[in-house]
Design a protein around this motif. Structure first.
Motif, PDB file in Angstrom:
ATOM      1  N   GLY A   1       5.567   2.067   7.367  1.00 24.71           N
ATOM      2  CA  GLY A   1       6.596   3.003   7.257  1.00 24.71           C
ATOM      3  C   GLY A   1       6.398   4.471   7.692  1.00 24.71           C
ATOM      4  N   GLY A   2       5.248   4.763   7.877  1.00 23.17           N
ATOM      5  CA  GLY A   2       4.934   6.173   8.609  1.00 23.17           C
ATOM      6  C   GLY A   2       4.105   5.990  10.012  1.00 23.17           C
TER       7      GLY A   2
ATOM      8  N   ALA B   1       3.255   4.778  16.565  1.00 22.59           N
ATOM      9  CA  ALA B   1       2.351   4.159  16.291  1.00 22.59           C
ATOM     10  C   ALA B   1       1.182   4.040  17.431  1.00 22.59           C
ATOM     11  CB  ALA B   1       2.592   2.798  15.821  1.00 22.59           C
ATOM     12  N   GLU B   2      -0.028   3.831  17.368  1.00 20.72           N
ATOM     13  CA  GLU B   2      -1.079   3.797  18.366  1.00 20.72           C
ATOM     14  C   GLU B   2      -2.002   2.697  17.843  1.00 20.72           C
ATOM     15  OE1 GLU B   2      -4.390   6.452  20.924  1.00 20.72           O
ATOM     16  OE2 GLU B   2      -2.981   7.268  19.331  1.00 20.72           O
TER      17      GLU B   2
ATOM     18  N   VAL C   1       0.432   5.160   5.288  1.00 23.23           N
ATOM     19  CA  VAL C   1      -0.762   4.881   5.867  1.00 23.23           C
ATOM     20  C   VAL C   1      -0.675   5.745   7.086  1.00 23.23           C
ATOM     21  CG1 VAL C   1      -0.328   2.750   7.222  1.00 23.23           C
ATOM     22  CG2 VAL C   1      -2.934   3.340   6.554  1.00 23.23           C
ATOM     23  N   LEU C   2      -1.984   6.448   7.431  1.00 24.56           N
ATOM     24  CA  LEU C   2      -1.899   7.178   8.632  1.00 24.56           C
ATOM     25  C   LEU C   2      -3.079   6.700   9.454  1.00 24.56           C
ATOM     26  CD1 LEU C   2      -2.061  10.773   7.126  1.00 24.56           C
ATOM     27  CD2 LEU C   2      -0.201   9.713   8.311  1.00 24.56           C
TER      28      LEU C   2
ATOM     29  N   PHE D   1       1.019  -1.180  -0.033  1.00 30.15           N
ATOM     30  CA  PHE D   1      -0.013   0.124   0.045  1.00 30.15           C
ATOM     31  C   PHE D   1       0.880   1.205  -0.059  1.00 30.15           C
ATOM     32  CE2 PHE D   1      -2.360  -3.583   1.920  1.00 30.15           C
ATOM     33  CZ  PHE D   1      -3.603  -3.410   1.424  1.00 30.15           C
ATOM     34  N   LYS D   2       1.205   1.810  -1.075  1.00 30.08           N
ATOM     35  CA  LYS D   2       1.995   2.926  -1.262  1.00 30.08           C
ATOM     36  C   LYS D   2       1.204   4.376  -1.013  1.00 30.08           C
ATOM     37  CE  LYS D   2       5.168   0.886  -4.740  1.00 30.08           C
ATOM     38  NZ  LYS D   2       5.725   1.404  -5.976  1.00 30.08           N
ATOM     39  N   GLY D   3      -0.060   4.431  -1.257  1.00 31.06           N
ATOM     40  CA  GLY D   3      -1.006   5.357  -0.589  1.00 31.06           C
ATOM     41  C   GLY D   3      -1.687   5.000   0.612  1.00 31.06           C
ATOM     42  N   SER D   4      -2.748   5.724   0.836  1.00 31.16           N
ATOM     43  CA  SER D   4      -3.327   5.551   2.108  1.00 31.16           C
ATOM     44  C   SER D   4      -4.203   4.298   2.055  1.00 31.16           C
ATOM     45  CB  SER D   4      -4.345   6.720   2.454  1.00 31.16           C
ATOM     46  OG  SER D   4      -5.317   6.986   1.425  1.00 31.16           O
ATOM     47  N   ALA D   5      -4.334   3.508   2.785  1.00 29.81           N
ATOM     48  CA  ALA D   5      -5.372   2.390   2.909  1.00 29.81           C
ATOM     49  C   ALA D   5      -6.486   2.607   3.902  1.00 29.81           C
ATOM     50  CB  ALA D   5      -4.452   1.089   3.474  1.00 29.81           C
TER      51      ALA D   5
END
Length: 548
Positions: free
Chosen positions: A202-203, A225-226, A182-183, A157-161
């Motif tokens: 990754g983010g 991460a949460e 992904v946020l 997933f290179k963009g948002s999932a």
């Protein structure tokens, strides 16, 4: 086969099979509301313009393997009653599968979505296969329903999932998947297992799951991460993170972006929303924060930097068995305290184990006091560093218990000292035990003084001297008789009062100035040595339970 223009098959009915294999649609194709009653083959086909399959019905298998969609691909509200195969297909533009229904297998293995992939509101009644699929833009599965197993293993997933309000009625497997930007992942509902083992984030990310089980073995987080969870049993063994990670139980249902609560009643009903962690083995806990989670079954041995873990809210641990259990014809009394699951497993494995200790679960391994003592010590330090010393008391007790039972790292003499410390005051944590021994010591001292320590009568002083016949200075010698051992009634009220006075003064290192027999002198000396120690242990136990 090459179609120069835009072939139109709106509302067409294909009674038998239809084969468009390797066909080239120069201007795209329109199959809106078409009905394919037999299997249809679009394998290796190329759609250079927009491919529209809106509301199309596929009553048999639909094959789009290796197909290339160079422009938009619209399958909105399409119905796939047979297998739908899009393996290795390439979607260079927007791919719209919103509200589509897949009644059998939906195979998107190794497919590539270069534009937005929209599966919002789609229903997957059979297995959904997205293994090794690449989503280079947004992957939108909002409000989708997966009734069978959903496989995203190895997907990228290179963009948002977006999986907000997604429902998985079986397992959701994201093993070895890669989430680059992904946020937010969720909130979603899963009736089975959410597998994130080997996945990479990754983010910064917030995961919000209401799931039966969550598996994060060797999952890697490269940023903060949460994890917000409900109803979940978590396996966090060997997870890797170098930034703060919070794993917390969400007490109330998740709230969606539109302000509505995520519906989970159809999956969980009114069951307990507790979050349980089964393993933290191999985790570096230096940046780990746990909040309101159940650690009663958690395996801690092998956790790195456990003394730096942060436990917030109502984190709970296993408890020792209830107060009394029969064993070999006698009774064993257990004082309530928090304990590790691995202590339960070790004690249950002993031949002389009392009932009530939990049996080991598969995969728990074999650990003993030598391995558990450092774990208790690290958890004690974690509580103390968080200024919760009363909360650390149970872990100190567990540490001392493991040292007392350790026959490899603790010498025989040290084990003897620890056994006495445990017996007298529960390692300075059981005030009732120390007070009980103090009361017993006072009673024994009292009885011994009444029986042997107090003389029959208090010795009287005598003055003797010689008066010179011609007058002059008179010299007197003051003396008194030695105390005599009692021979008459020994347990009288008067003797009780005297013995009590001597005993109570002994507790606080004072002398009662009472005449005693030789035996009484030694009894008082012993009392003045032991009883103040027992009193000090009782005071220490109270202090350890209330200090901050």
């Amino acid at each position: 086969m090459t179609f120069e223009g835009v072939p139109r098959f709106e509302s067409a009915i294909f009674e038998g099979g239809a084969r468009f294999g390797s066909a080239i649609f120069e201007g795209g194709a329109r199959f809106e509301s078409a009905n394919f009653k037999g299997s249809v083959w679009f394998g290796s086909a190329t759609f250079k313009g927009s491919a529209r399959f809106v509301s199309t019905s596929f009553e048999d298998s639909a094959w789009f393997e290796l197909a290339t969609f160079e422009d938009k691909a619209w399958f909105v509200s399409a119905s796939f009653e047979g297998s739908a195969w899009f393996a290795a297909a390439s979607f260079k533009g927007v791919a719209g599968f919103g509200l589509a229904t897949f009644k059998s297998i939906a195979g998107f293995v190794s497919a590539t979505f270069e534009g937005m992939a929209g599966f919002g509101g789609a229903t997957f009644k059979g297995m959904a296969q997205f293994e090794s699929t690449t989503f280079e833009d947004m992957a939108r599965f909002v409000s989708a329903t997966f009734e069978g197993m959903a496989g995203f293993g190895g997907a990228t997933f290179k963009g948002s999932a977006q999986f907000e309000s997604t429902t998985f009625e079986s397992d959701a497997r994201f093993t070895l998947a890669s989430f680059e930007t992904v946020l937010n992942l969720g909130p979603l509902v899963c009736a089975g297992l959410v597998a994130l083992s080997g996945a990479v984030f990754g983010g910064p990310v917030i995961l919000a799951f209401a799931a039966r089980r969550l598996e994060c073995r060797r999952t890697r987080w490269s940023s903060t991460a949460e994890l917000r969870l409900r109803h979940t049993t978590v396996d966090f063994a060997h997870a890797v993170f170098e930034y703060p990670l919070t794993l917390a139980a969400e007490l109330d249902p998740f709230v969606l972006s539109d302000g509505q609560q995520l519906s989970e009643d159809s999956v969980f009903g009114v069951s307990d929303a507790a979050v349980r962690i089964t393993s933290l083995r191999g985790v570096d806990a230096a940046h780990l924060v746990l909040a309101d989670v159940d650690l009663a079954d958690c395996l801690f041995t092998g956790t790195v930097h456990l003394d730096q873990i942060r436990l917030e809210g109502g984190c709970s641990f296993a408890a020792v068995p209830s107060r009394t259990h029969g064993r070999a014809g006698r009774f064993v009394r257990f004082t309530r305290r928090r304990a590790l699951a691995e202590e339960h497993y070790w004690r249950a494995s002993r031949p002389s184990a009392a009932p009530g200790w939990n049996e080991a679960v598969p995969g728990a391994g074999h650990v003993g006091p030598a391995q558990l003592a450092p774990v208790y010590r690290a958890l004690r330090k974690a509580f103390e560093d968080n200024k919760n010393e009363p909360g650390a008391a149970d872990f100190y007790y567990g540490e001392m218990e493991m040292r007392r039972h350790d026959r490899t790292g603790t010498t025989h003499a040290e084990r003897g000292l620890l056994h006495g410390y445990w017996l007298l005051s529960g390692y300075g944590l059981r005030a009732s035990r120390a007070l009980g021994w103090l009361a017993a010591a006072v009673l024994v001292t009292l009885l011994l003084l009444m029986g042997f320590g107090l003389p029959d009568h208090d010795p009287k002083q005598k003055a003797t001297g010689t008066v010179p016949s011609g007058g002059g200075r008179v010299t007197f010698e003051i003396d008194k008789d030695d105390p005599r051992n009692p021979t008459g009634a020994r347990f009288t009220g008067d003797r009780f009062e005297k013995a009590l006075n001597v005993t109570l003064n002994s507790v606080v290192f004072r002398s009662a100035d009472q005449n005693l027999t030789t035996a009484g002198t030694y009894i008082e000396m012993t009392s003045r040595l032991t009883e103040p120690v027992l009193l000090a242990l009782a005071i220490l136990a109270v202090r350890n339970r209330v200090k901050r």
